[in-house]
Design a protein around this motif. Structure first.
Motif, PDB file in Angstrom:
ATOM      1  N   GLU A  13       1.099  -1.262   0.530  1.00 30.20           N
ATOM      2  CA  GLU A  13      -0.104  -0.377  -0.044  1.00 30.20           C
ATOM      3  C   GLU A  13       0.911   1.204  -0.082  1.00 30.20           C
ATOM      4  OE1 GLU A  13      -2.797  -0.250   3.233  1.00 30.20           O
ATOM      5  OE2 GLU A  13      -3.001   2.362   2.938  1.00 30.20           O
ATOM      6  N   ASP A  14       1.825   0.861   0.607  1.00 32.67           N
ATOM      7  CA  ASP A  14       2.501   2.232   0.572  1.00 32.67           C
ATOM      8  C   ASP A  14       2.957   2.413  -0.779  1.00 32.67           C
ATOM      9  OD1 ASP A  14       2.349   2.607   4.150  1.00 32.67           O
ATOM     10  OD2 ASP A  14       3.848   0.896   3.890  1.00 32.67           O
ATOM     11  N   ILE A  15       3.782   1.399  -0.700  1.00 33.85           N
ATOM     12  CA  ILE A  15       4.099   1.589  -2.734  1.00 33.85           C
ATOM     13  C   ILE A  15       3.842   2.072  -3.833  1.00 33.85           C
ATOM     14  CG2 ILE A  15       5.562   0.521  -3.843  1.00 33.85           C
ATOM     15  CD1 ILE A  15       6.767  -1.363  -1.841  1.00 33.85           C
ATOM     16  N   ARG A  16       2.315   1.816  -3.214  1.00 35.42           N
ATOM     17  CA  ARG A  16       0.999   1.729  -4.282  1.00 35.42           C
ATOM     18  C   ARG A  16       0.385   3.636  -4.051  1.00 35.42           C
ATOM     19  NH1 ARG A  16      -1.529  -2.618  -3.738  1.00 35.42           N
ATOM     20  NH2 ARG A  16      -2.261  -2.732  -2.549  1.00 35.42           N
ATOM     21  N   GLU A  17       1.484   4.014  -3.135  1.00 33.35           N
ATOM     22  CA  GLU A  17       1.267   5.344  -3.030  1.00 33.35           C
ATOM     23  C   GLU A  17       2.443   6.358  -3.009  1.00 33.35           C
ATOM     24  OE1 GLU A  17      -2.180   6.792  -1.922  1.00 33.35           O
ATOM     25  OE2 GLU A  17      -1.671   9.184  -2.057  1.00 33.35           O
ATOM     26  N   LEU A  18       3.131   5.532  -3.202  1.00 31.19           N
ATOM     27  CA  LEU A  18       4.231   6.382  -3.419  1.00 31.19           C
ATOM     28  C   LEU A  18       5.048   6.759  -4.979  1.00 31.19           C
ATOM     29  CD1 LEU A  18       6.587   5.082  -0.494  1.00 31.19           C
ATOM     30  CD2 LEU A  18       6.238   7.260  -1.037  1.00 31.19           C
ATOM     31  N   TYR A  19       4.181   5.485  -5.564  1.00 31.51           N
ATOM     32  CA  TYR A  19       4.089   5.461  -6.825  1.00 31.51           C
ATOM     33  C   TYR A  19       3.085   6.797  -7.357  1.00 31.51           C
ATOM     34  CZ  TYR A  19       4.910   3.747 -11.665  1.00 31.51           C
ATOM     35  OH  TYR A  19       5.066   3.653 -13.199  1.00 31.51           O
ATOM     36  N   ARG A  20       2.012   6.477  -7.000  1.00 30.74           N
ATOM     37  CA  ARG A  20       1.080   7.717  -7.793  1.00 30.74           C
ATOM     38  C   ARG A  20       1.323   9.258  -6.781  1.00 30.74           C
ATOM     39  NH1 ARG A  20      -2.179  11.168  -6.307  1.00 30.74           N
ATOM     40  NH2 ARG A  20      -1.842  10.814  -3.355  1.00 30.74           N
ATOM     41  N   LEU A  21       2.188   9.505  -5.833  1.00 34.24           N
ATOM     42  CA  LEU A  21       2.755  10.792  -6.079  1.00 34.24           C
ATOM     43  C   LEU A  21       3.839  11.085  -6.829  1.00 34.24           C
ATOM     44  CD1 LEU A  21       2.865  10.469  -1.812  1.00 34.24           C
ATOM     45  CD2 LEU A  21       1.803  12.184  -2.993  1.00 34.24           C
ATOM     46  N   ASP A 132      14.398   2.321  -8.725  1.00 33.19           N
ATOM     47  CA  ASP A 132      15.051   1.104  -9.712  1.00 33.19           C
ATOM     48  C   ASP A 132      13.398   0.493 -10.230  1.00 33.19           C
ATOM     49  OD1 ASP A 132      17.573   2.401  -9.927  1.00 33.19           O
ATOM     50  OD2 ASP A 132      18.119   0.239  -8.195  1.00 33.19           O
ATOM     51  N   LEU A 133      12.798   0.360  -8.846  1.00 33.37           N
ATOM     52  CA  LEU A 133      11.874  -0.020  -8.771  1.00 33.37           C
ATOM     53  C   LEU A 133      10.906   0.721  -9.858  1.00 33.37           C
ATOM     54  CD1 LEU A 133       9.241  -2.182  -8.416  1.00 33.37           C
ATOM     55  CD2 LEU A 133       8.699  -1.109  -6.339  1.00 33.37           C
ATOM     56  N   PHE A 134      10.721   2.082  -9.668  1.00 29.76           N
ATOM     57  CA  PHE A 134      10.239   3.233 -10.402  1.00 29.76           C
ATOM     58  C   PHE A 134      10.239   3.637 -12.033  1.00 29.76           C
ATOM     59  CE2 PHE A 134       8.289   5.420  -6.405  1.00 29.76           C
ATOM     60  CZ  PHE A 134       7.538   4.207  -5.727  1.00 29.76           C
ATOM     61  N   THR A 135      11.645   3.255 -12.207  1.00 32.91           N
ATOM     62  CA  THR A 135      11.889   2.873 -13.644  1.00 32.91           C
ATOM     63  C   THR A 135      11.207   2.170 -13.971  1.00 32.91           C
ATOM     64  OG1 THR A 135      13.872   5.011 -12.854  1.00 32.91           O
ATOM     65  CG2 THR A 135      14.403   3.497 -14.834  1.00 32.91           C
ATOM     66  N   LEU A 136      11.399   1.204 -13.930  1.00 30.18           N
ATOM     67  CA  LEU A 136      10.781  -0.684 -14.687  1.00 30.18           C
ATOM     68  C   LEU A 136       9.840  -0.387 -14.335  1.00 30.18           C
ATOM     69  CD1 LEU A 136      13.533  -2.617 -12.102  1.00 30.18           C
ATOM     70  CD2 LEU A 136      13.099  -2.461 -14.804  1.00 30.18           C
ATOM     71  N   LEU A 137       8.928  -0.590 -12.954  1.00 33.48           N
ATOM     72  CA  LEU A 137       7.224   0.076 -14.012  1.00 33.48           C
ATOM     73  C   LEU A 137       7.330   0.912 -14.646  1.00 33.48           C
ATOM     74  CD1 LEU A 137       5.793   0.367 -10.025  1.00 33.48           C
ATOM     75  CD2 LEU A 137       5.835  -1.778 -11.660  1.00 33.48           C
TER      76      LEU A 137
END
Ligand code: CP
Length: 293
Positions: A13-21, A132-137
Motif C-alpha cells: 500500500e505504501d508503494i502504491r501511494e508513493l508511485y502515485r505521488l 529502480d522499481l519506479f523506473t522499471l514500472l
C-alpha cells in the motif's frame, strides 16, 4: 513522524501511494512542506545528495548540509546523539548517508524525528531501490514474470539489498551474476531465483540488467584478479551489448571500462540518466509521504 531506514518497512500500500505521488510530481503537480531538513552525508555522493536537496527545496523545505569531517561525529559523538542534537535544533527530517550499518531498521524509531536512509554501509539504500522499481514500472508496466539480472559486486551492494526486496514484492524473477567472491554465500533472504557464473548465459536469461559498481572502498581482500580481467569476464562490453534484450541500468557512479564500456554508458539501451531523473521525483514523493500523510 515517520522514517524509512530499510525497504522492508514499506508495504504494498505504501508503494502504491508513493508511485502515485511520484507520477503526480513527475507530471508537474506542486505540493508544499514547511520546516528544515538536515542532509548528513558522511560518505561521498553526487546523485543522492543533490536529488534529495532538490527534492526538499522543490517542496519548500530549507536544507542544511554537512559532509564527511564536518560534524562532531569526528570528535567521538555517537550517531544517536547527533540525531538528538538535530532534533533539539528543530529539524523536521534528517537524511543521512553513513559508512556503517543501521540495524535493526526501527533502531531510532523512538527519537521523535523523521529519518531517511540515503545509504548505510553495505546494508540498504531504500530510495535507490524505489527509484529502480519506479523506473522499471514506467518502462515495463508490470514486473510480474520479468527476469531481472544484477551483475557485479552483489556482496557489498546496498542497492541490491534494498532493490531485491522491492522487485520480489512485485513478482519479478531475480538473477545474480558476478565473481563468486562477490556473491553472498546465503542468497535465501533476497529471494534470488538464479545464480550465474557466466554473464553471457545470464544475459540470455535476463529481460533487463542492473549493473553494479565494484565497491572497492569496502574490499577487505583481493576479491578480483584485476579490473581489466573483471571487465572482460563480467562487464558490459560492445559484444555483450548486442545480447541485452531491452535495457540496462546502473545506480551510478559508473566505473567506465570496469562495469560498462565507456562508450555505452549513455547508449540507446541505457536507462541510467532516466534513473537519475526519476530519483528526484521518487525522493519528493517519499518526503511528502513521510512528512505529510
Ligand atoms: N546511486 C548513488 O547512490 O549514487 P551517489 O553515490 O552518487 O549518490
Amino acid at each position: 513522524m515517520r522514517s524509512l531506514l530499510c525497504a522492508s518497512q514499506l508495504s504494498q500500500e505504501d508503494i502504491r501511494e508513493l508511485y502515485r505521488l511520484y507520477k503526480s510530481f513527475k507530471g508537474g503537480e506542486r505540493k508544499s512542506l514547511e520546516g528544515n531538513a538536515a542532509l548528513l552525508f558522511l560518505e561521498s555522493s553526487t546523485r543522492t545528495r543533490f536529488s534529495f536537496q532538490l527534492a526538499c527545496e522543490s517542496l519548500g523545505l530549507r536544507t542544511y548540509y554537512a559532509g564527511r569531517h564536518e560534524t562532531s561525529i569526528e570528535k567521538g559523538e555517537s550517531f544517536k546523539d547527533t540525531l538528538l542534537t538535530l532534533k533539539a535544533l528543530g529539524f523536521k527530517v534528517v537524511i543521512f548517508r553513513v559508512p556503517f550499518t543501521i540495524y535493526p531498521c526501527n533502531a531510532y524509531e523512538d527519537l521523535g524525528i523523521s529519518l531517511i536512509n540515503a545509504g548505510d554501509g553495505s546494508h540498504e539504500h531504500p530510495t535507490q531501490g524505489l527509484l529502480d522499481l519506479f523506473t522499471l514500472l514506467d518502462v515495463f508496466g508490470t514486473l510480474e514474470g520479468l527476469n531481472i539480472l544484477y551483475v557485479g559486486d552483489i556482496l557489498h551492494s546496498r542497492v541490491f539489498r534494498s532493490g531485491s526486496y522491492l522487485l520480489k514484492m512485485h513478482s519479478a524473477n531475480l538473477g545474480v551474476c558476478g565473481p563468486r567472491t562477490l556473491i553472498p554465500s546465503d542468497l535465501t533472504p533476497f529471494g534470488v531465483d538464479r545464480v550465474f557464473d557466466h554473464v553471457d548465459e545470464a544475459l540470455e536469461w535476463a529481460h533487463v540488467v542492473i549493473y553494479l559498481r565494484l565497491q572497492e572502498e569496502r574490499f577487505k581482500e583481493n576479491y578480483i584478479a584485476s579490473k581489466e580481467s573483471y571487465f572482460l569476464q563480467f562487464g558490459l562490453t560492445k559484444e555483450r551489448y548486442q545480447k541485452v534484450k531491452t535495457y540496462f541500468m546502473h545506480p551510478g557512479p559508473v566505473n567506465a571500462y570496469v562495469d560498462i564500456d565507456g562508450e555505452l554508458i549513455h547508449s540507446e539501451k541505457s536507462l541510467i540518466l532516466q534513473q537519475v531523473e526519476k530519483g528526484l521525483y521518487t525522493r519528493m514523493a517519499l518526503l511528502y509521504y513521510l512528512l505529510e500523510y
